[in-house]
Write a protein that holds these residues in place. Structure first.
Motif, PDB file in Angstrom:
ATOM      1  N   LEU A  35       7.534  -0.875  -7.219  1.00  0.00           N
ATOM      2  CA  LEU A  35       6.936  -1.578  -8.204  1.00  0.00           C
ATOM      3  C   LEU A  35       7.041  -3.079  -7.678  1.00  0.00           C
ATOM      4  N   ALA A  36       8.458  -3.605  -7.547  1.00  0.00           N
ATOM      5  CA  ALA A  36       8.533  -4.708  -6.981  1.00  0.00           C
ATOM      6  C   ALA A  36       8.023  -5.107  -5.957  1.00  0.00           C
ATOM      7  N   VAL A  37       7.864  -4.096  -4.918  1.00  0.00           N
ATOM      8  CA  VAL A  37       7.152  -4.551  -3.666  1.00  0.00           C
ATOM      9  C   VAL A  37       5.581  -4.879  -3.785  1.00  0.00           C
ATOM     10  N   LEU A  38       5.028  -3.663  -4.597  1.00  0.00           N
ATOM     11  CA  LEU A  38       3.645  -3.857  -5.073  1.00  0.00           C
ATOM     12  C   LEU A  38       3.472  -5.293  -5.600  1.00  0.00           C
ATOM     13  N   GLY A  71      -3.444   1.630  -3.375  1.00  0.00           N
ATOM     14  CA  GLY A  71      -2.705   2.067  -1.917  1.00  0.00           C
ATOM     15  C   GLY A  71      -3.497   2.346  -0.822  1.00  0.00           C
ATOM     16  N   VAL A  72      -4.371   2.852  -0.900  1.00  0.00           N
ATOM     17  CA  VAL A  72      -5.449   3.158   0.114  1.00  0.00           C
ATOM     18  C   VAL A  72      -6.171   1.728   0.499  1.00  0.00           C
ATOM     19  N   GLY A  90       0.841  -1.148   0.027  1.00  0.00           N
ATOM     20  CA  GLY A  90       0.132   0.034  -0.046  1.00  0.00           C
ATOM     21  C   GLY A  90       0.721   1.193   0.039  1.00  0.00           C
ATOM     22  N   VAL A  91       1.665   1.308   0.763  1.00  0.00           N
ATOM     23  CA  VAL A  91       2.942   2.515   0.885  1.00  0.00           C
ATOM     24  C   VAL A  91       3.438   2.607  -0.595  1.00  0.00           C
ATOM     25  N   ALA A 119       1.843   6.661  -7.203  1.00  0.00           N
ATOM     26  CA  ALA A 119       1.241   7.476  -7.524  1.00  0.00           C
ATOM     27  C   ALA A 119       1.880   9.030  -7.345  1.00  0.00           C
ATOM     28  N   ALA A 120       2.842   9.338  -5.998  1.00  0.00           N
ATOM     29  CA  ALA A 120       3.330  10.556  -5.879  1.00  0.00           C
ATOM     30  C   ALA A 120       4.350  10.886  -7.028  1.00  0.00           C
TER      31      ALA A 120
END
Length: 214
Positions: free
Chosen positions: A67-70, A205-206, A9-10, A16-17
């Motif tokens: 991106l790898a974490v997501l 993320g939210v 999520g983070v 996005a930022a």
């Protein structure tokens, strides 16, 4: 499991930022002299090399790490109910990670080499810089096919597995299809993909930060 979801999520929110910061930087602050001669162009690049290198590192290399974490977090979330679709999506996600990071590394190293060459051979340096830009665009800066396939497949998997909100998945289907359409050389598709991904990453993320998935 929950810690990985929070990390995902983070990562999504930060991605996005990064998208937003890239739009702001290149839209409001980056004033490359496209109509200038070769020497003036390289003088501008040399003057702004530090800033451009940091921005390139952020929007490619750092983005790829997040991106790898997501990708890992979403695979863990989806694999129980839709294992095959989740695996297929993860393959494209991992490939996208590699392409994005490679784009940033090639761009930064290529800029340094081109600037060094421009001192004595500006025309050859400009040819090299254009070639490097073409490579970066081909790897992932100018087309988003691999990223589009990742978003499309994981959105389909999440719809079948009911692992994410249905409306978010529908948005993901749209984002994925637009990403695939960037195979056509028109800037409008790349811009729509980027803008829609800001919404998708933020929303995703939210969801990952506020929901529980055991």
């Amino acid at each position: 499991m929950n810690n990985l979801q929070k990390a995902g999520g983070v990562a999504a929110v930060l991605q996005a930022a990064i998208y937003i910061s890239a739009f702001v930087f290149f839209g409001a602050f980056w004033n490359f002299p496209a109509d200038a001669d070769t020497i003036q162009k390289f003088a501008f690049l040399a003057e702004n090399q530090g800033v451009l290198s940091i921005v390139t590192f952020t929007i490619y290399v750092l983005f790829g790490i997040l991106l790898a974490v997501l990708v890992l977090a979403l695979h863990e979330r989806l694999k129980a109910n839709t294992p095959i679709l989740s695996q297929m999506a993860t393959i494209f996600g991992v490939v996208w990670v590699g392409l994005v990071i490679a784009s940033g590394m090639v761009s930064n190293i290529g800029l340094a080499v081109a600037l060094e060459l421009s001192v004595q051979q500006p025309e050859q340096a400009m040819t090299l810089w254009r070639t490097i830009n073409a490579v970066v665009e081909g790897l992932g800066g100018g087309n988003e096919i691999v990223g589009g396939l990742w978003v499309l497949l994981l959105s389909i998997a999440a719809l079948y597995g009911k692992a994410l909100p249905k409306t978010l998945n529908y948005l993901g289907l749209f984002v994925g299809m637009v990403g695939i359409l960037t195979i056509y050389p028109a800037d409008i598709f790349t811009e729509i993909f980027g803008i829609s991904q800001i919404v998708w990453f933020s929303w995703l993320g939210v969801v990952l930060l506020t929901s529980r998935k055991s």
